[in-house]
Design a protein around this motif. Structure first.
Motif, PDB file in Angstrom:
ATOM      1  N   MET A  35      31.398  43.667  29.112  1.00  0.00           N
ATOM      2  CA  MET A  35      31.888  43.563  30.487  1.00  0.00           C
ATOM      3  C   MET A  35      33.085  42.614  30.598  1.00  0.00           C
ATOM      4  SD  MET A  35      30.197  45.784  32.030  1.00  0.00           S
ATOM      5  CE  MET A  35      30.982  45.500  33.593  1.00  0.00           C
ATOM      6  N   GLN A  36      33.547  42.129  29.479  1.00  0.00           N
ATOM      7  CA  GLN A  36      34.718  41.263  29.442  1.00  0.00           C
ATOM      8  C   GLN A  36      35.721  41.888  28.476  1.00  0.00           C
ATOM      9  OE1 GLN A  36      34.608  37.176  27.684  1.00  0.00           O
ATOM     10  NE2 GLN A  36      34.627  36.596  29.839  1.00  0.00           N
ATOM     11  N   ALA A  37      36.912  42.188  28.978  1.00  0.00           N
ATOM     12  CA  ALA A  37      37.957  42.784  28.140  1.00  0.00           C
ATOM     13  C   ALA A  37      39.023  41.727  27.862  1.00  0.00           C
ATOM     14  CB  ALA A  37      38.579  43.982  28.851  1.00  0.00           C
ATOM     15  N   ASN A  38      39.619  41.809  26.686  1.00  0.00           N
ATOM     16  CA  ASN A  38      40.614  40.828  26.275  1.00  0.00           C
ATOM     17  C   ASN A  38      41.902  41.548  25.911  1.00  0.00           C
ATOM     18  OD1 ASN A  38      37.722  40.078  25.230  1.00  0.00           O
ATOM     19  ND2 ASN A  38      38.737  38.183  25.750  1.00  0.00           N
ATOM     20  N   TYR A  39      43.021  40.977  26.370  1.00  0.00           N
ATOM     21  CA  TYR A  39      44.336  41.555  26.118  1.00  0.00           C
ATOM     22  C   TYR A  39      45.274  40.448  25.657  1.00  0.00           C
ATOM     23  CZ  TYR A  39      42.792  45.664  28.749  1.00  0.00           C
ATOM     24  OH  TYR A  39      42.125  46.785  29.177  1.00  0.00           O
ATOM     25  N   ILE A  40      46.169  40.793  24.719  1.00  0.00           N
ATOM     26  CA  ILE A  40      47.159  39.846  24.232  1.00  0.00           C
ATOM     27  C   ILE A  40      48.539  40.472  24.373  1.00  0.00           C
ATOM     28  CG2 ILE A  40      46.994  40.589  21.813  1.00  0.00           C
ATOM     29  CD1 ILE A  40      47.193  37.524  21.120  1.00  0.00           C
TER      30      ILE A  40
ATOM     31  N   ASP B  18      45.295  44.842  36.069  1.00  0.00           N
ATOM     32  CA  ASP B  18      45.118  46.280  36.236  1.00  0.00           C
ATOM     33  C   ASP B  18      44.998  46.892  34.846  1.00  0.00           C
ATOM     34  OD1 ASP B  18      45.834  49.145  36.389  1.00  0.00           O
ATOM     35  OD2 ASP B  18      46.166  48.694  38.509  1.00  0.00           O
ATOM     36  N   THR B  19      43.829  47.441  34.534  1.00  0.00           N
ATOM     37  CA  THR B  19      43.579  47.964  33.190  1.00  0.00           C
ATOM     38  C   THR B  19      44.313  49.276  32.910  1.00  0.00           C
ATOM     39  OG1 THR B  19      41.526  48.995  33.958  1.00  0.00           O
ATOM     40  CG2 THR B  19      41.354  46.812  32.938  1.00  0.00           C
ATOM     41  N   ASN B  20      44.792  49.959  33.951  1.00  0.00           N
ATOM     42  CA  ASN B  20      45.573  51.182  33.735  1.00  0.00           C
ATOM     43  C   ASN B  20      47.015  50.858  33.415  1.00  0.00           C
ATOM     44  OD1 ASN B  20      43.435  52.940  34.062  1.00  0.00           O
ATOM     45  ND2 ASN B  20      43.816  53.294  36.228  1.00  0.00           N
ATOM     46  N   SER B  21      47.646  50.021  34.230  1.00  0.00           N
ATOM     47  CA  SER B  21      49.049  49.673  34.018  1.00  0.00           C
ATOM     48  C   SER B  21      49.224  48.489  33.077  1.00  0.00           C
ATOM     49  CB  SER B  21      49.735  49.364  35.353  1.00  0.00           C
ATOM     50  OG  SER B  21      49.160  48.186  35.930  1.00  0.00           O
ATOM     51  N   LYS B  22      48.122  47.817  32.751  1.00  0.00           N
ATOM     52  CA  LYS B  22      48.127  46.622  31.896  1.00  0.00           C
ATOM     53  C   LYS B  22      49.089  45.559  32.415  1.00  0.00           C
ATOM     54  CE  LYS B  22      46.664  49.044  27.731  1.00  0.00           C
ATOM     55  NZ  LYS B  22      46.999  49.404  26.367  1.00  0.00           N
TER      56      LYS B  22
ATOM     57  N   SER C 106      41.805  47.333  39.193  1.00  0.00           N
ATOM     58  CA  SER C 106      42.117  45.907  39.142  1.00  0.00           C
ATOM     59  C   SER C 106      40.840  45.084  39.122  1.00  0.00           C
ATOM     60  CB  SER C 106      42.962  45.489  40.353  1.00  0.00           C
ATOM     61  OG  SER C 106      44.268  46.008  40.236  1.00  0.00           O
ATOM     62  N   TYR C 107      40.850  44.070  38.271  1.00  0.00           N
ATOM     63  CA  TYR C 107      39.689  43.205  38.085  1.00  0.00           C
ATOM     64  C   TYR C 107      40.119  41.744  38.067  1.00  0.00           C
ATOM     65  CZ  TYR C 107      37.671  47.600  36.525  1.00  0.00           C
ATOM     66  OH  TYR C 107      37.253  48.910  36.450  1.00  0.00           O
ATOM     67  N   HIS C 108      39.170  40.865  38.378  1.00  0.00           N
ATOM     68  CA  HIS C 108      39.416  39.429  38.281  1.00  0.00           C
ATOM     69  C   HIS C 108      39.810  39.105  36.841  1.00  0.00           C
ATOM     70  CE1 HIS C 108      38.175  35.252  37.422  1.00  0.00           C
ATOM     71  NE2 HIS C 108      38.799  35.037  38.575  1.00  0.00           N
TER      72      HIS C 108
END
Length: 162
Positions: free
Chosen positions: A10-15, A152-156, A112-114
């Protein structure tokens, strides 16, 4: 009363792997460990009228340790490994890192997520050989203060809170 324990998925990570514009890559495949350590810094003082110490949180020494298999077709893995292989330093070893709470949607529609954004230095500690498979480990080290907002996980894209 009991509640459900929050699951890691439930936690996604992006770099941010981009050189000019923000280009966030998902940190999923390859990563077997990605642990957040807030490491609160404290101070203590005992006043003359108290038997016990008074303690306060004065800051944080945040980091996130990681272990990843070297799946070089994954943008995030390749980006991190190149920092260590090329022994990049200073600004060349820094980027933005975002932790997205997929269980905290913002708004009724959309994706969109916190989220929390950290500017980090990428520290590569080891390149390991795990029975013939190559791996890498290290830490993401916070630089300055975190920024709270939405991702926003779609548009990153990350948008800071006002």
């Amino acid at each position: 009363m009991s509640g459900e324990v929050r699951q890691r998925y439930m936690q996604a990570n992006y770099i941010d792997v981009g050189s000019t514009d923000s280009t966030y890559a998902f940190m999923g495949a390859g990563f077997s460990e990605l642990n957040e350590s807030p490491s609160a810094q404290t101070s203590s003082k005992r006043y003359i009228n108290d038997k016990a110490q008074t303690k306060r949180v004065t800051g944080y020494d945040w980091s996130s340790s990681f272990n990843t298999d070297q799946i070089r077709s994954e943008e995030a893995v390749d980006f991190i490994c190149k920092i260590g292989e090329l022994q990049k330093v200073g600004g060349d070893a820094e980027t933005d890192y975002v932790i997205v709470d997929l269980d905290q949607k913002v708004g009724d529609t959309g994706s969109s997520y916190h989220a929390r954004k950290f500017h980090v230095a990428v520290e590569i500690s080891n390149f390991e050989n795990n029975d013939g498979e190559m791996a890498a480990s290290g830490n993401l080290l916070q630089i300055g203060n975190l920024t709270e907002g939405t991702f926003d996980t779609n548009s990153k894209t990350f948008t800071a809170s006002v």
